[in-house]
Design an enzyme around this catalytic site. Sequence first.
Site, PDB file in Angstrom:
ATOM      1  NE  ARG A  63      -4.249   1.855   2.116  1.00 44.22           N
ATOM      2  CZ  ARG A  63      -4.049   3.122   3.038  1.00 44.22           C
ATOM      3  NH1 ARG A  63      -3.076   3.232   3.783  1.00 44.22           N
ATOM      4  NH2 ARG A  63      -5.120   4.025   2.832  1.00 44.22           N
ATOM      5  CB  ALA A  95      -5.549   5.664  -0.630  1.00 48.84           C
ATOM      6  CB  SER A  96     -10.593   3.804   0.813  1.00 44.89           C
ATOM      7  OG  SER A  96     -11.646   4.468  -0.157  1.00 44.89           O
ATOM      8  CB  ALA A  97      -9.602   3.370   5.995  1.00 44.41           C
TER       9      ALA A  97
END
Length: 396
Positions: A41, A73-75
């Site tokens: 990530r 960027a989503s959790a």
Amino acid sequence: MSISTSVSGPGELRMRMVGRLVDAGVIEDGPVAEAMRAVPRHEFVPDAELRAAYRDEAVVTHRDPDGIALSSASAPGIVGAMLRQLDVRAGHRVLEIGAGTGYNAALLDTLVGPDGTVTTVDILPEAVREARARLDATGHTTVRVVLGDGEFGDAAGGPYDRIIVTAGAWDVPASWAAQLAPDGLLVVPLRMRGLTRSVALRRRGDRWVSEDSAECGFVPIQGAGAVAERNIMLGESSVLLRFDDDRQVRKAALDEALDRPAHTRWTGVRPPRGEATLDFWLMTLPGFCRVILMDAAFERGLPRALNAWGSMGAVQAGTFAYLTARGQGDARELGVCAVGADGAGLAEGVAERVRAWDAERDSRARIEVHPHGGAPENARWTIDKRHEQVSVILEP
């Protein structure tokens, strides 16, 4: 005597992140977990500090001139939860609406394997450029990254076995149904009067029927399908009110409300646990909104909201209300704090709605998206949209 400290590398941080999600029951220790262990990530959020890249937090990557988030960027938690809902299999053709950083597309590419395909569409040229570069750098060179408006999908790569939307969607446009294979699955963060739920939908005749839903929050979709959120800040950065439409609000009167004493009504009701239906009961209140308290609100003496991110609440004339709580463990109790000219009245009105929910607190919500006038007879609430209606059905 010297003391050495060790800094975890990205691989170890990634393993820990996935372990936390598995332990919390967000994902199973299966294909989604393996994909999240495999994809770095931090390579997709290079401006974030390494440890921050592996926390369960969103990372905003693009903002408009007013500082409002345009892309992020989503959790990892919601990424994993939505991939669990999507149930991607090897060989699937997948369409993603909202490329963001490219991280989710890399996970999808890992899940579909060499016999599947992934197409990701984004309306922001800079997001498309960055996603393409990061996907190439991490070995996901076969992902198609398309500059376009997600409202219209991407017919060239279809039909798709799965469609996933990674932006808050006001509607479910006809293009998504047209590009989805028979018995395909759509996962979309659906906005409903200020609530957002990630809903897994299957097409059944002329309607979509939910198989699963999860609470979430997303940047609103842009382009032809956009319906902007409205943010109103009160009292020199004390309280933020967020509405899901352009309703008229008397900001000056609400600013003055902060100079009045707060009224709190205790309900005798335990707070919900997990995915509960309380917010659906509240959404029919006039002036329904999200209430987010800043540090300055606590300095004014306001009690903390039910959640760290705030609470759902309501605005009526020059008064706003939100949920709070007191006590610990099983002794916790929901309360309603209201501030303004009619603080006592609004607090009691919201408290009554909370007590009504408590009588059906164990019910679950099923969501249907259908043509106007096609609400099922057992729908508890129906919400008008531009293209269709959304109905919420409560089931035991």
